[in-house]
Enzyme design. Structure first.
Site, mmCIF file in Angstrom:
data_model
loop_
_atom_site.group_PDB
_atom_site.id
_atom_site.type_symbol
_atom_site.label_atom_id
_atom_site.label_comp_id
_atom_site.label_asym_id
_atom_site.label_seq_id
_atom_site.Cartn_x
_atom_site.Cartn_y
_atom_site.Cartn_z
ATOM 1 N N LYS A 52 -12.923 -44.832 -25.990
ATOM 2 C CA LYS A 52 -13.304 -44.535 -24.972
ATOM 3 C C LYS A 52 -11.821 -45.075 -24.538
ATOM 4 C CE LYS A 52 -13.411 -46.931 -20.898
ATOM 5 N NZ LYS A 52 -12.321 -46.831 -20.550
ATOM 6 N N GLU A 103 -10.092 -58.412 -29.619
ATOM 7 C CA GLU A 103 -8.546 -58.531 -29.260
ATOM 8 C C GLU A 103 -8.375 -58.603 -27.574
ATOM 9 O OE1 GLU A 103 -5.981 -58.567 -31.416
ATOM 10 O OE2 GLU A 103 -6.514 -57.617 -33.482
ATOM 11 N N CYS A 128 -0.001 -58.312 -23.755
ATOM 12 C CA CYS A 128 -0.540 -59.639 -24.609
ATOM 13 C C CYS A 128 -0.092 -60.515 -24.605
ATOM 14 C CB CYS A 128 -2.227 -59.066 -25.246
ATOM 15 S SG CYS A 128 -1.704 -58.122 -27.263
ATOM 16 N N GLU A 173 -4.022 -65.984 -18.009
ATOM 17 C CA GLU A 173 -3.149 -65.033 -18.232
ATOM 18 C C GLU A 173 -2.504 -63.764 -16.895
ATOM 19 O OE1 GLU A 173 -5.032 -61.398 -20.048
ATOM 20 O OE2 GLU A 173 -3.035 -61.447 -21.880
#
Ligand code: NAD
Length: 481
Positions: free
Chosen positions: A179, A254, A288, A383
């Site tokens: 996806k 992840e 990330c 984040e």
């Protein structure tokens, strides 16, 4: 399609070796200008069914799983070559849809090719072991592929991250349904061409583009998938894990990060500044494993701060096509979120040393931003996913480790010192899946990567990742006397 969309390049989904259109499409925008650059067919849950059943059929027919390992090795090498051949065209698409520098976008295709080469080298080395059980019995293990691997990809390094999971999955003999990210799907769709040219068996690789809440959700909740590999945000990872519970499907997660570098008093400050530059500003901080916090010994704190301000304020902020140092934030929504986080940090007592407000021009640009904040401030905990570096000061090593470990994440960490004993001690104290010493982003395709805590679980890259894509079967044989 409407009139505006008619003139734009259009991409399709790739299912069972064929290009499949849809009644609806998704518009793709250039974040450097806000202009539409293309459209892609929006996969529906019905397309998800088609792709999963194509992958299942491929697996049942053993088109990938039944290949001799050396044939899978050759197939992966062929895919690598075809991906490399797409670098010029695909790099331009990726630069336009994602905003990153053209050179970095082209490099993603090179990196993707290298993932296939690396796992090609492992395809014929997936070996079990024999276990002695005494006379009359033979016992051994085999690693077998899961079957249908469902892989959900984020937008920040879409081509590279597809390769990161697809290459080991194929090397181990799985069939895959990907996806792709709805914000940057065009370069990933092009990978279907590489699969056709490399003669990948029908159904072994399927690439769907659609929104997360319907296409992504339908894929991870599908009753006929055997494994989920997800790269993306914590909230989405949690939703996917909940879906996986229903059919008891194993996951690799992840997720995000809030990674800190610790700068000791004896550090080489050139290395620190160079690492903060690439670690925080690469891909406009939309990484990330970005260095989003720098925890500096008080004896060198002012010096580091001044040098960082000098380095960051000299950066050119602009379009990827112009090879700017700091490229756009992907969407207006994300730019607004970063701006609001910077503003709120100041209400909470943080001090913005540089940047903090978007550039007043077309596109979505945030300049390099440096904020001094307390460890508990939201900006030091959450984040940001933008070019925002939080600076903090420490006195004792324990204080530094407590600050570095004081978030719910644990993706990467960094240590800067000339004292290798201290570097090793710090590496062992820092709670993270990997530690960089004296260079941010050290390592590569062959080094295992993954998180601790809310940064996720499982390891991608390196030899370890291959074992995400196999399960162990033990075979015990009673010999006839
Ligand atoms: P996201 O979680 O919003 O989306 C990631 C993917 O999940 C997209 O393809 C999206 O369509 C899909 N999705 C959304 N909801 C879903 C659902 N309910 N079910 C199934 N799929 C769904 O993340 P993003 O904004 O694309 O990427 C940024 C995030 O990814 C950051 O948090 C970043 O740290 C993380 N990231 C992690 C790594 C890593 O290796 N640890 C690498 C890159 C990015």
């Amino acid at each position: 399609m409407n009139l505006l969309q008619q003139d734009l390049p259009h991409s399709n989904n790739f299912i069972n070796g064929k290009w499949v259109d849809s009644q609806e499409c998704i518009n793709i925008e250039n974040p450097a200008t806000g202009e539409l650059i293309g459209t892609i067919a929006r996969a529906t849950p019905a397309h998800v069914d088609q792709a999963v059943s194509a992958a299942r059929e491929c697996h049942n027919q053993r088109r990938i799983a039944g290949m001799a390992p050396y044939e899978r090795m050759q197939l992966l090498h062929a895919i690598a070559g075809e991906i490399r051949a797409l670098a010029t065209r695909g790099g331009m698409l990726l630069c336009l849809e994602n905003g990153k520098p053209l050179s970095a976008a082209q490099w993603e295709f090179e990196e993707a090719a290298r993932y296939f080469e690396y796992y090609a080298g492992m395809a014929d080395k997936i070996e079990g072991r024999s276990i002695p059980l005494g006379d009359g019995l033979v016992d051994f293990t085999e690693y077998e592929p899961f079957g249908v691997s469902a892989q959900v990809i984020p937008w920040n390094f879409p081509v590279s991250l597809v390769a990161r999971s697809l290459a080991p999955a194929l090397a181990a003999g799985n069939s895959v349904v990907i996806k792709s990210p709805e914000l940057t799907p065009l370069a990933v769709a092009l990978l279907g061409e590489a699969m056709v040219k490399a003669n990948v068996p029908n159904g072994a690789v399927n690439i769907l583009c659609g929104y997360g809440h319907d296409t992504g959700a339908a894929l991870v909740a599908h009753s006929d998938i055997d494994q989920i590999v997800f790269t993306g945000s914590v909230a989405t990872g949690q939703a996917i894990m909940q879906a996986a519970v229903e059919h008891v499907v194993p996951c690799v997660m992840e997720l995000g990060g809030k990674s800190a570098g610790v700068v000791f008093a004896d550090a080489d400050l050139d290395q620190v500044i160079n690492s903060a530059d690439v670690g925080n500003l690469f891909n406009a901080g939309q990484v990330c494993s970005a260095m989003s916090r720098l925890i500096v010994h008080e004896s060198v704190y002012e010096q580091v701060k001044q040098r960082l301000v000098a380095r960051f304020s000299a950066k050119q902020v602009g379009a990827g096509l112009d090879e700017a140092d700091v490229t756009p934030i992907l969407t207006k929504t994300q730019l607004d979120k970063i701006t609001a986080m910077c503003a709120r940090s100041q209400e909470q007592g943080a001090h913005c040393v540089l940047g903090g407000t978007p550039l007043d021009k077309a596109g979505y640009f945030m300049p390099p931003t440096i904020i001094e904040a307390d460890v508990q401030a939201d900006i030091a905990q959450q984040e940001v996913f933008g070019p925002v570096l939080v600076l903090m000061k420490f006195n004792t090593p324990k204080e530094a480790y407590d600050m570095a470990n004081g978030t719910e994440f644990g993706l990467v960490a960094g240590v800067f010192t000339k004292d290798l004993s201290l570097a090793l001690q710090a590496s062992r104290q820092l709670v993270a899946g990997q530690v960089f010493v004296n260079e941010w982003f050290a390592g590569g395709i062959s080094t295992p990567f993954g998180g601790v805590g809310k940064s996720g679980f499982g390891r991608e890259k390196g030899q370890e990742a291959l074992y995400n894509y196999v399960r162990t079967k033990n075979i015990a044989i009673r010999l006839t006397p």
